[in-house]
Scaffold this motif. Sequence first.
Motif, mmCIF file in Angstrom:
data_model
loop_
_atom_site.group_PDB
_atom_site.id
_atom_site.type_symbol
_atom_site.label_atom_id
_atom_site.label_comp_id
_atom_site.label_asym_id
_atom_site.label_seq_id
_atom_site.Cartn_x
_atom_site.Cartn_y
_atom_site.Cartn_z
ATOM 1 N N VAL A 135 -1.758 6.610 -15.256
ATOM 2 C CA VAL A 135 -1.976 5.996 -13.943
ATOM 3 C C VAL A 135 -3.454 6.135 -13.587
ATOM 4 O O VAL A 135 -4.042 7.211 -13.749
ATOM 5 N N LEU B 153 0.253 10.043 -3.698
ATOM 6 C CA LEU B 153 1.192 10.052 -4.826
ATOM 7 C C LEU B 153 2.439 10.868 -4.517
ATOM 8 O O LEU B 153 3.539 10.546 -4.988
ATOM 9 N N VAL C 9 -5.599 11.008 -2.936
ATOM 10 C CA VAL C 9 -4.857 10.540 -4.114
ATOM 11 C C VAL C 9 -3.584 11.360 -4.293
ATOM 12 O O VAL C 9 -2.479 10.819 -4.447
ATOM 13 N N LEU D 269 -5.254 2.931 -7.200
ATOM 14 C CA LEU D 269 -4.129 3.091 -6.260
ATOM 15 C C LEU D 269 -4.427 2.439 -4.908
ATOM 16 O O LEU D 269 -5.456 2.721 -4.299
ATOM 17 N N ALA E 170 -6.210 6.516 -11.030
ATOM 18 C CA ALA E 170 -6.348 6.969 -9.630
ATOM 19 C C ALA E 170 -7.170 5.982 -8.800
ATOM 20 O O ALA E 170 -6.868 5.740 -7.628
ATOM 21 N N ILE F 154 -4.178 2.832 -1.752
ATOM 22 C CA ILE F 154 -3.871 3.779 -0.669
ATOM 23 C C ILE F 154 -4.201 3.128 0.674
ATOM 24 O O ILE F 154 -5.273 2.554 0.845
ATOM 25 N N LEU G 114 -2.643 11.239 -14.937
ATOM 26 C CA LEU G 114 -3.409 10.600 -13.875
ATOM 27 C C LEU G 114 -4.861 10.575 -14.336
ATOM 28 O O LEU G 114 -5.464 11.642 -14.538
ATOM 29 N N ARG H 221 -8.575 10.133 -13.643
ATOM 30 C CA ARG H 221 -9.416 10.169 -12.439
ATOM 31 C C ARG H 221 -10.841 10.525 -12.847
ATOM 32 O O ARG H 221 -11.064 11.576 -13.428
ATOM 33 N N LEU I 280 5.204 7.545 -4.929
ATOM 34 C CA LEU I 280 4.847 6.813 -6.147
ATOM 35 C C LEU I 280 4.896 7.707 -7.379
ATOM 36 O O LEU I 280 5.378 7.304 -8.438
ATOM 37 N N ILE J 152 -1.691 -0.571 -11.520
ATOM 38 C CA ILE J 152 -2.143 0.817 -11.337
ATOM 39 C C ILE J 152 -2.081 1.635 -12.618
ATOM 40 O O ILE J 152 -2.444 2.813 -12.601
ATOM 41 N N THR K 281 0.845 -1.189 0.000
ATOM 42 C CA THR K 281 0.000 0.000 0.000
ATOM 43 C C THR K 281 0.880 1.238 0.000
ATOM 44 O O THR K 281 2.053 1.185 0.353
#
Lengths: 349, 349
Positions: A257, A284, A280, A262, A259, A264, A331, A333, A240, A319, A183
Motif C-alpha cells: 500500500v 488506516l 496515515v 491514500l 502511503a 485521507i 505500507l 512510505r 482501510l 492505493i 476519502t
Amino acid sequence: VTVSELGERRLLARIRARLGVTDRGSQRNARVRVPDLPTAGLVIGIGDDAAVISPNRNAQTVLTTDAQIEGVHFERRFSPARDIGYRALAVNLSDLAAMGARPRWALLSLALPDTLLVDEVEGIVDGLSELAEKHRVVVVGGNVSRSPGPLMIDVTAVGEVRPRRVLTRAGATAGDELFVSGTIGGAAAGLEMLKKAVEGPGVSPACTARYLRPQPRVRLGMAVAQARAARAAIDLSDGLGDAVHQVADASGCGVDVDASALPIETSARTWWEAEGRDPVTAALTGGDDYELLVAVPRAWAARLKHVQSRVTNPPLTKIGVFTKDPSARVLVRNGTRETLPGGFEYWRT
Amino acid sequence: VTVSELGERRLLARIRARLGVTDRGSQRNARVRVPDLPTAGLVIGIGDDAAVISPNRNAQTVLTTDAQIEGVHFERRFSPARDIGYRALAVNLSDLAAMGARPRWALLSLALPDTLLVDEVEGIVDGLSELAEKHRVVVVGGNVSRSPGPLMIDVTAVGEVRPRRVLTRAGATAGDELFVSGTIGGAAAGLEMLKKAVEGPGVSPACTARYLRPQPRVRLGMAVAQARAARAAIDLSDGLGDAVHQVADASGCGVDVDASALPIETSARTWWEAEGRDPVTAALTGGDDYELLVAVPRAWAARLKHVQSRVTNPPLTKIGVFTKDPSARVLVRNGTRETLPGGFEYWRT
C-alpha cells in the motif's frame, strides 16, 4: 411520553405508520409523510407473523445483519435520533454494496429502554426510512422489545445480485491493483471530535457527518459488479488497514500500500496533525468509513473506467497492488517498507 | 476465559467452527462436532460481507426476526446457555411455521457483555445449532458486538413457501373453526416455576422444558399450508388469548372460545390450582407457548384430518368458532359468556 407509557401496541402502530405500512390491518396516519414504496415483489409486509417477498428470477438473494448498540457504536448525547436510524441501515447497505448487490428489503429489530421517549423512536425510524427511500428499500418486518440496558437497533438487509456477478473478498490475485472509493479517516476523526465535544475552527462538519451519516456506496458496488470490473471487494467498516488485510487473507495474497496515495480526508488530516498524531496511521486504523475497496487486474482498467464514467461520485483512487507473498503486508512510505497496520486483535463493533 | 479476554477474531473463529463453516478462509475445528449441513442453494456462507443464497424456483421468500434479551425473555440464572440459543432460533422458526414456510437459513446477531464466558457463548451457539440441524436450517451469517448491558441474541430466519400456499392471520371468516396444536399454559407455568426457583413435587419438568426449549411446529405448519387446510394461522408467542384476538382483528371477525375445550397442560393446571388461580385465564394470557392456531372452514375438515394423519404430533384441538360481529370476543364458560382475555395493552416481548 416514554415508550413504556405509550405501550407496545400503540408504539408499533406509530412505527408502522412512519414506514408506510402495506398490511391490511392498519390505517395510514395522515399526519405523517408516508414514503412512496416500491412494492413490486412485496407479497406480505409488516403486520403478520413474517414477511413474504417474491425473489426476482435469475437473481440470488444476499443477506446481512449488523447491530448498532448505544455505548458501543453511538452515544445518545452526540448522535441525533434520526442519525442513529440512518446509520443502522447504512452499515447494512454498505455490506450489500460490497457484494455488488441491489438492496431490496430490510427488517428492523429494536430493543428500547423503558424511559426512551417515543419522539426518539420516531426519529430513529424516520432516519432509517429516509435512507431506505433513497435506495428504494422497503422495511418489511421487524420486532420491538424492551431493553433493560442500552438502546439497540439490529437491522437485517436483503438484496439481490445476478449469479456470477457477486463480489467476494476472496478473488484477488498478485498484480491486481487496489482502489478505494471516496476519502478515508473522516468518520474516525469526526467521532473523536464528537466525543471530545469540542467546538470551534478545528472541528469539521465534513468529518462529523461522515461518522453520523455514512453513505453506503450502493450504486458504485452495483456498477462494479455489473461491469465485472473487480475481482474482489469489501467495505471499510473497521478501517482501510483491516479491510486490506481481510482481502489479502481471503485471497491468499500479500500487498503493497502506497502511503502517499491514500485519499485521507483533508480536515481529518488537519485534526490529527494538530493533535501531533500521524494521519496515515490514524486513517488506516480508524473505522466507520464505509467506503469500498476493490481489487482490479490491470487488464480490466477499461472496465473500471467505464464504471467511473457512470458513477462519478465517489471517485476511486489507486492505493497499491496485491503481491505474491501472503505474509508481506507492506505500507510503502517515503521509500521505506513498514508493516501495514490494521490486522490486529480487537474487541469492537 | 471471558469474551473480551479472548478477543473478537478468535471468538468469531470459535463460533464459525461450531456452525460448520463453509467459507474458504477458515479451517474446521476437528475437536468440535461440525453439523452435516444441507448446502443446496448456499452460494456464500459466513465469512464475507454478506451471505448469498439461491432461492428455489417457484418459491416465495419468508423473512422474520425476533430477539431474546437477558432480563426480558430469559435470565442467565435459570436458563442454561444451550437453551438460550435453542430458544432464540425456536421463536423465529415458530413464526415461519405460522406462515406455512419451510425454514432454510438463519442469521445470528449477538451482543455480548465483556465478562461473559466464552463457554457460555459456545453453549448458546451449540443450542441454536442443535435446533438448526433438526430442521435443516443453515446459519449463513451474523454479527458479534460488545454489549455494555444485557446479553442479546437477535435471529433472522429465512424460509420458503410456494405462492398461494402462504398462511396469514387475515383469512378467517365467520363459521370457521379454531384449532390449536398441542397444549397451552405449560411454558408460562414453567417460567413461573423457574422464577420462583421452587423445587419439589409441585414443579414439573414438562412445564419448565416448554419454556426453556419451545418446539416450533414447523412440520405441522408446512403440512397445513401444503394441504390448504386452513384459511388463517398464527403462532402463540404472546398467549392463546392474544393470538385469537390478532386473527379476529386481521380477519374482521368475532369469536366464541369454549373454555372447557382448551388443552391446558395438566401440570400447569395443577400448579395454578395450588396457587388458587384460575387455570383458564392463566393459560389464555400466559405467553411462550409457540403452538399454532388455525382457522378451518367446516368444509375443509377432511383436509385437516389428512394433515393430522401425516403429522400426528402435536394433535390439534377444536377450541371455538369465528363469528360475524367483530366486536364480540367471547369466552364461553359453564354456559356463561365472558369477554375473552388477552387483547390488552402490554409492554413485553
